[in-house]
Design a protein around this motif. Structure first.
Motif, PDB file in Angstrom:
ATOM      1  N   ALA A   1       0.817  -1.215   0.000  1.00 44.04           N
ATOM      2  CA  ALA A   1       0.000   0.000   0.000  1.00 44.04           C
ATOM      3  C   ALA A   1       0.853   1.268   0.000  1.00 44.04           C
ATOM      4  O   ALA A   1       0.413   2.324  -0.457  1.00 44.04           O
ATOM      5  N   ASP A  23      -1.144  -4.907   4.621  1.00 44.14           N
ATOM      6  CA  ASP A  23      -0.961  -5.547   3.310  1.00 44.14           C
ATOM      7  C   ASP A  23      -1.234  -7.046   3.392  1.00 44.14           C
ATOM      8  O   ASP A  23      -1.883  -7.618   2.508  1.00 44.14           O
ATOM      9  N   ASN A  77      -4.925  -7.754   3.780  1.00 45.12           N
ATOM     10  CA  ASN A  77      -5.738  -7.418   2.609  1.00 45.12           C
ATOM     11  C   ASN A  77      -5.427  -8.254   1.379  1.00 45.12           C
ATOM     12  O   ASN A  77      -6.113  -8.124   0.357  1.00 45.12           O
ATOM     13  N   PRO A 114      -0.162   1.431  -5.651  1.00 44.94           N
ATOM     14  CA  PRO A 114      -0.438   0.661  -4.435  1.00 44.94           C
ATOM     15  C   PRO A 114      -1.476  -0.438  -4.687  1.00 44.94           C
ATOM     16  O   PRO A 114      -2.470  -0.216  -5.379  1.00 44.94           O
ATOM     17  N   ASN A 115      -1.208  -1.620  -4.169  1.00 44.28           N
ATOM     18  CA  ASN A 115      -2.124  -2.773  -4.221  1.00 44.28           C
ATOM     19  C   ASN A 115      -2.321  -3.349  -5.622  1.00 44.28           C
ATOM     20  O   ASN A 115      -3.208  -4.177  -5.849  1.00 44.28           O
TER      21      ASN A 115
END
Length: 576
Positions: A117, A262, A265, A452-453
């Motif tokens: 992230a 992280d 998720n 991010p992600n």
């Protein structure tokens, strides 16, 4: 009674055939048994595993013999490879899974790593906007959020039969009791010794004072403890608790970006397979963020109309055609492929036959097409905003093709202290800066920029092929940017050049990826006459080491499983 010579000849002939029939009745069954036994050395009815190490292949086969299905065996093999193939087998990386049930139902699982992230688009650039050498390769910041454990859990939850714990246990036993190092692994460990020591102060993983040699016992106690937590707690054994704490501590000590948020998720994603047809065969392969599936189908269509079988394997015409197709496909890859959750990948446009045919129209038999003159294609109505593989089939015909990776050999070469596993350096698969190549020489742009992600683009190409609605082939390989072309050529070897599975896997390979504008060939892949013809047309032919390590399974006409284990490594095929 005296017989005329003619009658005597007839009688003698009759006696001969009577004797021959008696002998034949005794010999033929024996010959048949020998032929069957010989066939069974390479052909199996009840299941087959082909992967990178003998120990992991045996683990997978044992699972099949216990009544486990292809997914059960895949889970066991994945964890066994973490132990026995540390160059690429992993729990600290990610990958892709292509599945086909015995009834023909297909599914694919994306357990590719994700950017943390706290990642940002320009994180690998200095104040002048230049890429910082090595930052995306051999630092804690090079690691994406691992997906392998979550991927195996999801695959098992959806399709597994046997208990999770008994699938992880063999890997624990291999880590705790040790296994004998092969000559190739010993060489790899010794070659990376300096980097291991440089990047892992105070750690002693995969090191041996006097160097490794074939037959040495490799014991990994910290890894065994980590695997026990995964065995007992499933996903939470890795993404929470002791292992997660050790991973976050390692990140904090090295200024890495992965956090507990992280890990919490991270979730694998089931995606619809990319499918296409080639000369009556159905190709089932991986969707983005793998570039492999789309690129493979583009390549197959690009060459489909040409008489490859008549031209022959690795002849000048065959090589020239394939190189020109690869040049165009890799150019498209650089612009249009990325994580579909962040970028609208124009799948239908890229796979449109008319588009592919138009791309090949600039191909000229008399001279090489310079890569500088090839740009990514344009569509009407479109607006842009070290690895390992294993193939498994069970007795019922369920098949799985899985490619999984840490990116570079041994990933970032940084271990998680206390947990005993390697961190990936998958962040290098993003485009650190548009137009700047990554470690494999691949160029990318906005579609594969860091966010991010986001999942980074991959070349992994796990693939399953059908013939007349039935399972025909399971195939895949490691090899970075050469993965796509290795899978492509292996399929051609079987369909167009009538090779059996082992011949198709063993055959010498070549590779072109648009930039750099080189035709890379394995030693002796092309004869001198072929090389001369290509050079006269303007192709730059460069000899290099091995290309890919394909592991594949073919279903023969009589329904047996025939394996192809790549002799370029320790790859092993086992069946029963």
């Amino acid at each position: 009674m005296n017989y005329p010579p003619s009658q005597m000849s007839v009688i003698n002939t009759r006696k001969f055939f009577k004797c021959f029939q008696k002998v034949a009745c005794l010999i033929l069954p024996v010959m048949l048994l020998i032929q069957v036994a010989k066939a069974q050395d390479d052909h199996y009815k009840n299941g087959m595993v082909v992967c990178a190490t003998p120990n992991a292949s045996k683990v997978g086969l044992d699972v099949l013999k216990k009544g486990g299905n292809a997914i059960d065996a895949a889970v066991a093999v994945q964890f066994a490879l973490e132990v026995t193939h540390p160059e690429a087998g992993n729990i600290g990386g990610g990958g892709f899974l292509v599945y086909r049930s015995a009834k023909g139902i297909t599914n694919t699982l994306d357990f590719r790593e994700k950017a943390p992230a706290r990642a940002s688009q320009n994180m690998y650039l200095d104040s002048a906007g230049n890429v910082v050498p090595g930052m995306s390769i051999s630092t804690h910041q090079a690691s994406g959020v691992p997906g392998s454990v979550d991927g195996m859990v999801q695959a098992h939850n959806n399709y597994g039969k046997l208990k999770w714990a008994e699938l992880v246990q063999p890997a624990i036993d291999l880590a705790r009791n040790g296994f004998k190092v092969t000559a190739k692994l010993a060489s790899a460990l010794n070659h990376n010794r300096t980097q291991f020591m440089k990047l892992n102060a105070g750690k002693n993983y995969l090191l041996k004072d006097d160097g490794w040699k074939e037959g040495d016992l490799l014991v990994q106690e910290d890894l065994a403890k980590t695997l026990e937590l995964i065995r007992d707690n499933g996903r939470d054994g890795f993404y929470k608790g002791k292992v997660a704490d050790e991973l976050i501590t390692e990140m904090n000590q090295g200024n890495g970006l992965i956090s507990q948020i992280d890990l919490d998720n991270y979730h694998s994603v089931w995606r619809k397979a990319i499918t296409g047809n080639y000369k009556g065969y159905k190709i089932i392969t991986m969707a983005p963020p793998s570039s492999g599936g789309i690129a493979l189908l583009q390549l197959l269509h690009s060459v489909e109309q040409y008489p490859l079988k008549r031209w022959g394997h690795n002849t000048d015409s065959t090589v020239q055609l394939i190189v020109e197709a690869e040049r165009r496909v890799y150019a498209d890859r650089s612009k249009y492929l990325g994580d579909p959750d962040f970028y609208k990948v124009p799948v239908d446009s890229l796979l449109n036959p008319a588009y592919i045919d138009a791309r090949m129209k600039s191909f000229n038999w008399s001279a090489a097409t310079p890569s500088t003159s090839i740009e990514p294609g344009k569509f009407v109505g479109y607006e842009s905003d070290q690895t390992t593989h294993y193939s498994i089939v069970d007795k019922d015909g369920n098949a799985v093709s899985i490619t999984t990776t840490l990116n570079d050999s041994f990933g970032s070469k940084i271990f998680v202290s206390g947990a005993g596993f390697l961190l990936n350096n998958e962040m290098d698969d993003f485009s650190s800066k548009p137009g700047v190549p990554n470690m494999f020489g691949l160029v990318g742009g906005k579609a594969n920029s860091i966010q991010p992600n986001k999942r980074m683009l991959s070349s992994m190409t796990p693939t399953i092929v059908e013939k007349n609605g039935k399972l025909f082939m399971v195939v895949g390989t490691p090899g970075g940017s050469t993965i796509i072309t290795s899978v492509f050529q292996t399929i051609l070897n079987v369909i167009d050049f009538s090779m059996d599975m082992q011949q198709a896997v063993t055959a010498k390979r070549f590779h072109h990826q648009w930039l750099p504008d080189d035709v890379e060939t394995e030693t002796n892949a092309l004869d001198s006459a072929t090389i001369n013809i290509l050079q006269q047309k303007g192709y730059k032919v460069i000899s290099r080491g091995n290309i890919g390590r394909v592991d594949a399974i073919l279903v023969t006409g009589d329904g047996y499983y025939q394996g192809g284990a790549d002799p370029r490594g320790d790859d092993t095929k086992l069946g029963f």
